[in-house]
Design an enzyme around this catalytic site. Structure first.
Site, PDB file in Angstrom:
ATOM      1  N   TYR A  62      10.193  -8.254  14.994  1.00  0.00           N
ATOM      2  CA  TYR A  62      10.418  -6.820  14.785  1.00  0.00           C
ATOM      3  C   TYR A  62       9.356  -5.986  15.506  1.00  0.00           C
ATOM      4  O   TYR A  62       9.707  -5.090  16.279  1.00  0.00           O
ATOM      5  CB  TYR A  62      10.481  -6.530  13.284  1.00  0.00           C
ATOM      6  CG  TYR A  62      11.052  -5.174  12.946  1.00  0.00           C
ATOM      7  CD1 TYR A  62      12.095  -4.621  13.655  1.00  0.00           C
ATOM      8  CD2 TYR A  62      10.546  -4.442  11.879  1.00  0.00           C
ATOM      9  CE1 TYR A  62      12.610  -3.382  13.339  1.00  0.00           C
ATOM     10  CE2 TYR A  62      11.056  -3.210  11.542  1.00  0.00           C
ATOM     11  CZ  TYR A  62      12.091  -2.683  12.283  1.00  0.00           C
ATOM     12  OH  TYR A  62      12.593  -1.450  11.968  1.00  0.00           O
ATOM     13  N   GLU A  69      10.777  -1.542  23.032  1.00  0.00           N
ATOM     14  CA  GLU A  69      11.577  -0.319  23.088  1.00  0.00           C
ATOM     15  C   GLU A  69      10.701   0.892  23.413  1.00  0.00           C
ATOM     16  O   GLU A  69      11.026   1.692  24.298  1.00  0.00           O
ATOM     17  CB  GLU A  69      12.288  -0.083  21.753  1.00  0.00           C
ATOM     18  CG  GLU A  69      13.373  -1.077  21.446  1.00  0.00           C
ATOM     19  CD  GLU A  69      13.889  -0.939  20.024  1.00  0.00           C
ATOM     20  OE1 GLU A  69      13.652   0.104  19.377  1.00  0.00           O
ATOM     21  OE2 GLU A  69      14.536  -1.893  19.544  1.00  0.00           O
TER      22      GLU A  69
END
Length: 130
Positions: A62, A69
């Site tokens: 995660y 991103e």
């Protein structure tokens, strides 16, 4: 995920960034684990290894995906600003404007309150399940 893929692959300038590899690898591993978990659960035959991977590997994947991103969006900002990509300027017949550059900055800022909330939720789920 589809909207992020549209964004990342519509900008040729960021496709070669290392950060793209970072989030694509994280997403790929996550999805393989997630859908294996769902499939085995539907078959009522969930191996412990799949269950463990579902509720443990996110601890690394995660933050890795989010970092990829954010770094990719950051790398794209100069190109978005220079080209006016997906932005709508006034005047126009709808009397509406939209600045995609500002929107991307707001998206990046939104990770500050959202990421910890989702991450700690997953940690809570892990404690409950394992």
């Amino acid at each position: 995920i589809l909207s992020l893929l549209f964004f990342f692959f519509s900008l040729l300038q960021v496709q070669t960034e290392d950060s793209v590899l970072l989030f694509v690898v994280a997403w790929t591993i996550t999805e393989i684990i997630r859908y294996s978990f769902y499939t085995f659960s539907l078959l009522n035959h969930l191996p412990y290894l799949i269950k463990w991977a579902r509720y443990t590997l996110f601890i690394v994947l995660y933050p890795m995906g989010v970092s990829g991103e954010l770094l990719t969006i950051y790398a794209a900002l100069p190109f978005v600003r220079q080209s006016g990509l997906y932005s709508i300027s006034l005047p126009n017949k709808y009397n509406f404007s939209f600045d995609y550059y500002t929107f991307l900055i707001l998206v990046m800022i939104s990770y500050i309150p959202i990421f910890p909330q989702l991450y700690f939720h997953m940690l809570h789920q892990r404690r409950k399940v394992l």
